[in-house]
Design a protein around this motif. Structure first.
Motif, PDB file in Angstrom:
ATOM      1  N   TYR A 104       0.685  -1.126   0.162  1.00  0.00           N
ATOM      2  CA  TYR A 104       0.545   0.218   0.111  1.00  0.00           C
ATOM      3  C   TYR A 104       0.812   1.260  -0.166  1.00  0.00           C
ATOM      4  N   SER A 105       1.800   1.151   0.976  1.00  0.00           N
ATOM      5  CA  SER A 105       2.566   2.265   0.865  1.00  0.00           C
ATOM      6  C   SER A 105       3.589   2.643  -0.582  1.00  0.00           C
ATOM      7  N   LEU A 106       4.106   2.006  -0.950  1.00  0.00           N
ATOM      8  CA  LEU A 106       4.705   1.804  -1.975  1.00  0.00           C
ATOM      9  C   LEU A 106       3.371   2.356  -3.041  1.00  0.00           C
ATOM     10  N   ALA A 107       2.098   2.013  -3.501  1.00  0.00           N
ATOM     11  CA  ALA A 107       1.305   1.958  -4.006  1.00  0.00           C
ATOM     12  C   ALA A 107       0.968   4.077  -3.803  1.00  0.00           C
ATOM     13  N   ALA A 108       0.956   4.578  -2.902  1.00  0.00           N
ATOM     14  CA  ALA A 108       0.878   5.357  -2.483  1.00  0.00           C
ATOM     15  C   ALA A 108       2.276   6.526  -2.754  1.00  0.00           C
ATOM     16  N   VAL A 109       2.840   6.209  -2.657  1.00  0.00           N
ATOM     17  CA  VAL A 109       4.185   7.553  -3.196  1.00  0.00           C
ATOM     18  C   VAL A 109       4.331   7.119  -4.860  1.00  0.00           C
ATOM     19  N   VAL A 110       4.073   5.759  -5.258  1.00  0.00           N
ATOM     20  CA  VAL A 110       4.544   6.405  -7.003  1.00  0.00           C
ATOM     21  C   VAL A 110       2.718   7.088  -7.657  1.00  0.00           C
ATOM     22  N   GLY A 111       1.198   6.993  -6.429  1.00  0.00           N
ATOM     23  CA  GLY A 111       0.321   7.976  -6.912  1.00  0.00           C
ATOM     24  C   GLY A 111       0.585   9.468  -6.815  1.00  0.00           C
ATOM     25  N   ILE A 112       0.739   9.451  -5.712  1.00  0.00           N
ATOM     26  CA  ILE A 112       1.647  10.739  -5.018  1.00  0.00           C
ATOM     27  C   ILE A 112       2.852  11.519  -5.971  1.00  0.00           C
ATOM     28  N   THR A 113       3.469  10.486  -5.981  1.00  0.00           N
ATOM     29  CA  THR A 113       4.852  10.596  -6.788  1.00  0.00           C
ATOM     30  C   THR A 113       4.013  11.341  -8.743  1.00  0.00           C
ATOM     31  N   LEU A 114       3.185  11.270  -8.782  1.00  0.00           N
ATOM     32  CA  LEU A 114       3.039  10.895 -10.158  1.00  0.00           C
ATOM     33  C   LEU A 114       2.207  11.984 -10.245  1.00  0.00           C
ATOM     34  N   ALA A 115       0.920  11.695  -9.795  1.00  0.00           N
ATOM     35  CA  ALA A 115       0.413  13.539  -9.530  1.00  0.00           C
ATOM     36  C   ALA A 115       0.989  15.018  -9.600  1.00  0.00           C
ATOM     37  N   PRO A 124       3.928  15.472 -18.839  1.00  0.00           N
ATOM     38  CA  PRO A 124       2.696  16.095 -19.528  1.00  0.00           C
ATOM     39  C   PRO A 124       1.629  14.415 -19.269  1.00  0.00           C
ATOM     40  N   LEU A 125       0.980  14.816 -18.058  1.00  0.00           N
ATOM     41  CA  LEU A 125      -0.494  14.325 -17.711  1.00  0.00           C
ATOM     42  C   LEU A 125      -1.956  14.804 -18.045  1.00  0.00           C
ATOM     43  N   PRO A 126      -2.567  14.592 -18.137  1.00  0.00           N
ATOM     44  CA  PRO A 126      -4.291  15.632 -18.230  1.00  0.00           C
ATOM     45  C   PRO A 126      -4.862  15.341 -16.943  1.00  0.00           C
ATOM     46  N   VAL A 127      -5.940  16.389 -16.458  1.00  0.00           N
ATOM     47  CA  VAL A 127      -6.170  16.302 -15.807  1.00  0.00           C
ATOM     48  C   VAL A 127      -6.947  14.872 -14.859  1.00  0.00           C
ATOM     49  N   GLY A 132      -6.829  10.474 -11.051  1.00  0.00           N
ATOM     50  CA  GLY A 132      -7.003   9.338 -10.628  1.00  0.00           C
ATOM     51  C   GLY A 132      -6.034   8.616  -9.669  1.00  0.00           C
ATOM     52  N   MET A 133      -4.485   9.366 -10.560  1.00  0.00           N
ATOM     53  CA  MET A 133      -2.981   9.276  -9.589  1.00  0.00           C
ATOM     54  C   MET A 133      -3.594   9.313  -8.206  1.00  0.00           C
ATOM     55  N   LEU A 134      -4.274  10.247  -7.851  1.00  0.00           N
ATOM     56  CA  LEU A 134      -4.800  11.250  -6.230  1.00  0.00           C
ATOM     57  C   LEU A 134      -5.463   9.777  -5.052  1.00  0.00           C
ATOM     58  N   GLY A 135      -6.793   9.586  -6.514  1.00  0.00           N
ATOM     59  CA  GLY A 135      -7.340   8.985  -5.773  1.00  0.00           C
ATOM     60  C   GLY A 135      -6.851   7.442  -5.868  1.00  0.00           C
ATOM     61  N   PHE A 136      -6.104   7.083  -6.945  1.00  0.00           N
ATOM     62  CA  PHE A 136      -5.464   5.846  -5.922  1.00  0.00           C
ATOM     63  C   PHE A 136      -4.434   6.417  -4.988  1.00  0.00           C
ATOM     64  N   ALA A 137      -3.435   7.173  -4.988  1.00  0.00           N
ATOM     65  CA  ALA A 137      -2.757   6.966  -3.577  1.00  0.00           C
ATOM     66  C   ALA A 137      -3.559   7.572  -1.965  1.00  0.00           C
ATOM     67  N   ALA A 174      -9.465  13.394   3.328  1.00  0.00           N
ATOM     68  CA  ALA A 174      -8.563  14.069   3.929  1.00  0.00           C
ATOM     69  C   ALA A 174      -7.683  14.267   2.801  1.00  0.00           C
ATOM     70  N   VAL A 175      -6.944  13.065   2.610  1.00  0.00           N
ATOM     71  CA  VAL A 175      -5.474  13.152   1.065  1.00  0.00           C
ATOM     72  C   VAL A 175      -5.834  13.672   0.243  1.00  0.00           C
ATOM     73  N   TYR A 176      -7.332  13.462  -0.595  1.00  0.00           N
ATOM     74  CA  TYR A 176      -8.429  13.692  -2.009  1.00  0.00           C
ATOM     75  C   TYR A 176      -8.194  14.782  -2.003  1.00  0.00           C
ATOM     76  N   GLY A 177      -8.627  15.511  -0.451  1.00  0.00           N
ATOM     77  CA  GLY A 177      -9.259  17.133  -0.786  1.00  0.00           C
ATOM     78  C   GLY A 177      -7.896  17.743  -0.816  1.00  0.00           C
ATOM     79  N   LEU A 178      -7.166  17.466   0.542  1.00  0.00           N
ATOM     80  CA  LEU A 178      -5.214  17.721  -0.195  1.00  0.00           C
ATOM     81  C   LEU A 178      -4.802  17.901  -1.630  1.00  0.00           C
ATOM     82  N   GLY A 179      -5.346  17.205  -2.197  1.00  0.00           N
ATOM     83  CA  GLY A 179      -4.812  16.433  -3.463  1.00  0.00           C
ATOM     84  C   GLY A 179      -5.353  18.023  -4.108  1.00  0.00           C
TER      85      GLY A 179
END
Length: 298
Positions: A104-115, A124-127, A132-137, A174-179
């Motif tokens: 789970y932690s690795l998935a969160a790191v990947v999602g946050i980093t890509l976002a 060059p990622l679309p909104v 989606g990356m924020l939701g994943f993280a 909380a994380v999604y809102g802050l994202g």
């Protein structure tokens, strides 16, 4: 929820053959209250009353050992110290839990980093992809919190699954809102996205306040005994003060995010961090006032 009557029968069976001295009777009544609370938690997790009562009594162990410990628990706590007691009752993490948390932690790191890379223009990622990356993280971090709270620890019994899931949902919001707020501040999302940020954070605060204010005691018997002589804080002495603090916290953050929205749509988004810091400072001042202010009962 009605009281689990099986507890009384099973507790009488556990104390059968024990010389009921004054100390033994005091221990029995203390154990009875703890077992009723523990059985209620297990019933919330989906056990039937009979199953909850049996599991709660099984977790109790041999009452003769408890009786021996209760007669010298205070000297033991003083002589060994909290660290020694913690080592004695140490619960090792389960291998499956460790693997899940790492994943789970690795998935969160990947999602946050890509976002973040998308929001800053490095990728060059679309909104939609960044959201989606924020939701994943956010989902991954929520699973870390929920799974962790559902585990037995050295000092605490495991939290019921539905309550642990509530904390997981509050973390996700909380994380999604802050994202969402990060995407707005970086310019990757229109300013109206601050509405989603505010809704997510406010919902998480409300859910966290409800979960914390309704939390029952999960501490194991040895932990309660170790802290038996520690003075309780004001929230423990006066639950109504804790409830008021929860209401004040929700009100403060609702006002804070309303101010942030007004500032973003009028003078610019760069004032949003100032309003957020102001809301946080006000909440800390209220917390200090309510914890250490004059006690009207005295």
């Amino acid at each position: 929820m009605t009281e689990n009557t099986d507890i009384h029968r099973l507790l009488d069976e556990a104390f059968r053959g024990v010389d009921m001295t004054a100390d033994a009777q005091d221990l029995k009544e203390e154990v009875r209250a703890n077992l009723i609370a523990r059985a209620a938690e297990l019933e919330e997790a989906g056990r039937t009353p009979a199953e909850a009562a049996r599991q709660a009594v099984a977790e109790l162990g041999d009452v003769r050992e408890l009786l021996d410990e209760s007669t010298d628990a205070a000297p033991t706590a003083r002589s060994e110290g909290y660290a020694a007691l913690q080592q004695r009752y140490r619960v090792k993490p389960k291998a499956g839990y460790v693997v899940r948390v790492v994943a789970y932690s690795l998935a969160a790191v990947v999602g946050i980093t890509l976002a973040i890379l998308g929001a800053t223009g490095v990728l060059p990622l679309p909104v939609g992809a960044m959201i989606g990356m924020l939701g994943f993280a956010s989902t991954a971090l929520g699973l870390v919190v929920g799974d962790s709270l559902a585990q037995e620890t050295t000092t605490n019994h495991p939290m019921p699954d539905n309550r642990a899931g509530g904390y997981a949902l509050a973390t996700f919001l909380a994380v999604y809102g802050l994202g969402f707020g990060m995407l707005v501040l970086s310019g990757a999302m229109p300013v109206w996205g601050i509405v989603f940020a505010a809704l997510g954070v406010i919902a998480s605060i409300i859910l966290f306040a409800f979960l914390l204010s309704s939390q029952t005691n999960r501490h194991k018997a040895w932990t309660r005994e170790a802290f038996a002589h520690e003075p309780p804080n004001r929230f423990e002495r006066e639950p109504e003060v804790a409830a008021r603090f929860g209401i004040y916290t929700v009100s403060i953050w609702i006002v804070t995010f309303a101010v942030i929205a007004v500032l973003v749509f009028t003078v610019g988004w760069w004032w949003a961090p100032v309003a957020f810091a102001g809301g946080f400072a006000v909440m800390m001042l209220v917390l200090a006032r309510m914890l250490f202010g004059p006690d009207k009962r005295s």
